[in-house]
Design a protein around this motif. Structure first.
Motif, PDB file in Angstrom:
ATOM      1  N   LEU A   1     -24.700  61.146 -68.982  1.00 55.41           N
ATOM      2  CA  LEU A   1     -23.254  61.054 -69.200  1.00 55.41           C
ATOM      3  C   LEU A   1     -22.635  62.379 -69.643  1.00 55.41           C
ATOM      4  O   LEU A   1     -21.467  62.627 -69.386  1.00 55.41           O
ATOM      5  CB  LEU A   1     -22.932  60.014 -70.279  1.00 55.41           C
ATOM      6  CG  LEU A   1     -23.356  58.582 -70.043  1.00 55.41           C
ATOM      7  CD1 LEU A   1     -23.087  57.749 -71.292  1.00 55.41           C
ATOM      8  CD2 LEU A   1     -22.641  58.014 -68.843  1.00 55.41           C
ATOM      9  N   HIS A   2     -23.415  63.180 -70.350  1.00 56.70           N
ATOM     10  CA  HIS A   2     -22.881  64.364 -71.033  1.00 56.70           C
ATOM     11  C   HIS A   2     -23.444  65.654 -70.462  1.00 56.70           C
ATOM     12  O   HIS A   2     -24.592  65.691 -70.009  1.00 56.70           O
ATOM     13  CB  HIS A   2     -23.234  64.311 -72.526  1.00 56.70           C
ATOM     14  CG  HIS A   2     -22.896  63.016 -73.179  1.00 56.70           C
ATOM     15  ND1 HIS A   2     -23.792  62.324 -73.951  1.00 56.70           N
ATOM     16  CD2 HIS A   2     -21.766  62.270 -73.156  1.00 56.70           C
ATOM     17  CE1 HIS A   2     -23.237  61.215 -74.406  1.00 56.70           C
ATOM     18  NE2 HIS A   2     -22.003  61.155 -73.926  1.00 56.70           N
ATOM     19  N   ARG A   3     -22.632  66.693 -70.550  1.00 59.52           N
ATOM     20  CA  ARG A   3     -23.071  68.051 -70.220  1.00 59.52           C
ATOM     21  C   ARG A   3     -22.824  68.898 -71.467  1.00 59.52           C
ATOM     22  O   ARG A   3     -21.674  69.031 -71.909  1.00 59.52           O
ATOM     23  CB  ARG A   3     -22.295  68.613 -69.036  1.00 59.52           C
ATOM     24  CG  ARG A   3     -22.841  69.955 -68.573  1.00 59.52           C
ATOM     25  CD  ARG A   3     -22.139  70.418 -67.351  1.00 59.52           C
ATOM     26  NE  ARG A   3     -21.041  71.269 -67.820  1.00 59.52           N
ATOM     27  CZ  ARG A   3     -20.199  71.890 -67.049  1.00 59.52           C
ATOM     28  NH1 ARG A   3     -20.247  71.720 -65.755  1.00 59.52           N
ATOM     29  NH2 ARG A   3     -19.263  72.646 -67.540  1.00 59.52           N
ATOM     30  N   ALA A   4     -23.895  69.443 -72.023  1.00 59.19           N
ATOM     31  CA  ALA A   4     -23.768  70.270 -73.222  1.00 59.19           C
ATOM     32  C   ALA A   4     -23.229  71.642 -72.821  1.00 59.19           C
ATOM     33  O   ALA A   4     -23.832  72.335 -72.005  1.00 59.19           O
ATOM     34  CB  ALA A   4     -25.116  70.422 -73.908  1.00 59.19           C
ATOM     35  N   ILE A   5     -22.084  72.006 -73.389  1.00 55.01           N
ATOM     36  CA  ILE A   5     -21.535  73.321 -73.095  1.00 55.01           C
ATOM     37  C   ILE A   5     -21.590  74.232 -74.313  1.00 55.01           C
ATOM     38  O   ILE A   5     -21.312  75.422 -74.205  1.00 55.01           O
ATOM     39  CB  ILE A   5     -20.093  73.240 -72.546  1.00 55.01           C
ATOM     40  CG1 ILE A   5     -19.151  72.626 -73.552  1.00 55.01           C
ATOM     41  CG2 ILE A   5     -20.068  72.486 -71.227  1.00 55.01           C
ATOM     42  CD1 ILE A   5     -17.697  72.842 -73.189  1.00 55.01           C
ATOM     43  N   GLU A   6     -21.969  73.642 -75.455  1.00 52.65           N
ATOM     44  CA  GLU A   6     -22.113  74.423 -76.681  1.00 52.65           C
ATOM     45  C   GLU A   6     -23.053  73.665 -77.609  1.00 52.65           C
ATOM     46  O   GLU A   6     -23.083  72.438 -77.595  1.00 52.65           O
ATOM     47  CB  GLU A   6     -20.749  74.600 -77.347  1.00 52.65           C
ATOM     48  CG  GLU A   6     -20.753  75.520 -78.535  1.00 52.65           C
ATOM     49  CD  GLU A   6     -19.353  75.737 -79.108  1.00 52.65           C
ATOM     50  OE1 GLU A   6     -19.275  76.070 -80.303  1.00 52.65           O
ATOM     51  OE2 GLU A   6     -18.358  75.569 -78.375  1.00 52.65           O
ATOM     52  N   VAL A   7     -23.832  74.421 -78.387  1.00 53.22           N
ATOM     53  CA  VAL A   7     -24.682  73.800 -79.403  1.00 53.22           C
ATOM     54  C   VAL A   7     -24.251  74.297 -80.770  1.00 53.22           C
ATOM     55  O   VAL A   7     -23.788  75.428 -80.911  1.00 53.22           O
ATOM     56  CB  VAL A   7     -26.184  74.075 -79.161  1.00 53.22           C
ATOM     57  CG1 VAL A   7     -26.653  73.403 -77.882  1.00 53.22           C
ATOM     58  CG2 VAL A   7     -26.478  75.553 -79.139  1.00 53.22           C
ATOM     59  N   VAL A   8     -24.371  73.406 -81.758  1.00 52.01           N
ATOM     60  CA  VAL A   8     -24.041  73.740 -83.144  1.00 52.01           C
ATOM     61  C   VAL A   8     -25.188  73.253 -84.014  1.00 52.01           C
ATOM     62  O   VAL A   8     -25.875  72.292 -83.667  1.00 52.01           O
ATOM     63  CB  VAL A   8     -22.706  73.112 -83.588  1.00 52.01           C
ATOM     64  CG1 VAL A   8     -21.540  73.665 -82.793  1.00 52.01           C
ATOM     65  CG2 VAL A   8     -22.741  71.600 -83.471  1.00 52.01           C
ATOM     66  N   PRO A   9     -25.432  73.918 -85.151  1.00 50.25           N
ATOM     67  CA  PRO A   9     -26.529  73.476 -86.017  1.00 50.25           C
ATOM     68  C   PRO A   9     -26.252  72.103 -86.623  1.00 50.25           C
ATOM     69  O   PRO A   9     -25.136  71.823 -87.059  1.00 50.25           O
ATOM     70  CB  PRO A   9     -26.599  74.538 -87.106  1.00 50.25           C
ATOM     71  CG  PRO A   9     -25.581  75.563 -86.799  1.00 50.25           C
ATOM     72  CD  PRO A   9     -24.765  75.106 -85.643  1.00 50.25           C
ATOM     73  N   ALA A  10     -27.270  71.265 -86.634  1.00 52.03           N
ATOM     74  CA  ALA A  10     -27.163  69.945 -87.273  1.00 52.03           C
ATOM     75  C   ALA A  10     -27.241  70.133 -88.779  1.00 52.03           C
ATOM     76  O   ALA A  10     -27.982  70.982 -89.269  1.00 52.03           O
ATOM     77  CB  ALA A  10     -28.289  69.039 -86.793  1.00 52.03           C
TER      78      ALA A  10
END
Length: 102
Positions: A58-67
């Motif tokens: 369903l999703h496309r990751a375009i950015e990651v952020v720290p959990a």
């Protein structure tokens, strides 16, 4: 753009045009009207609320952020751009920010 024998654009072109219009329309009556017209064609707007598990179907990751904690890993931080589904098939994935290990 091509047209059919009756001089109207094919359904795929009309859906693309309506999705583009929904993307740029301000929140409110105009966007609601466009989304309703798309729903009449079997097209649904898809979002990903914060905290939803990341799903590559369903999703496309375009950015990651720290959990911030371990339970937030691989969950959605925010929807960047809504996706669209036509009768169960994704025609545009939801673009999201995803929480990952630091």
């Amino acid at each position: 753009m091509t047209t059919d024998d009756a001089g109207t654009p094919p359904i795929a072109d009309r859906i693309d045009d309506l999705i583009t219009a929904a993307d740029v329309a301000a929140e409110g009556d105009e966007r609601t009207d466009i989304i309703d017209r798309l729903a009449g064609l079997g097209v649904d707007r898809v979002t990903a609320p914060a905290g939803t598990p990341f799903d590559p179907t369903l999703h496309r990751a375009i950015e990651v952020v720290p959990a911030t904690c371990e339970t937030d890993v691989n969950t959605i931080e925010a929807t960047v751009r809504a996706g669209w589904r036509h009768r169960g098939h994704m025609i545009r994935y939801v673009e999201v920010k995803v929480r990952v290990h630091r």
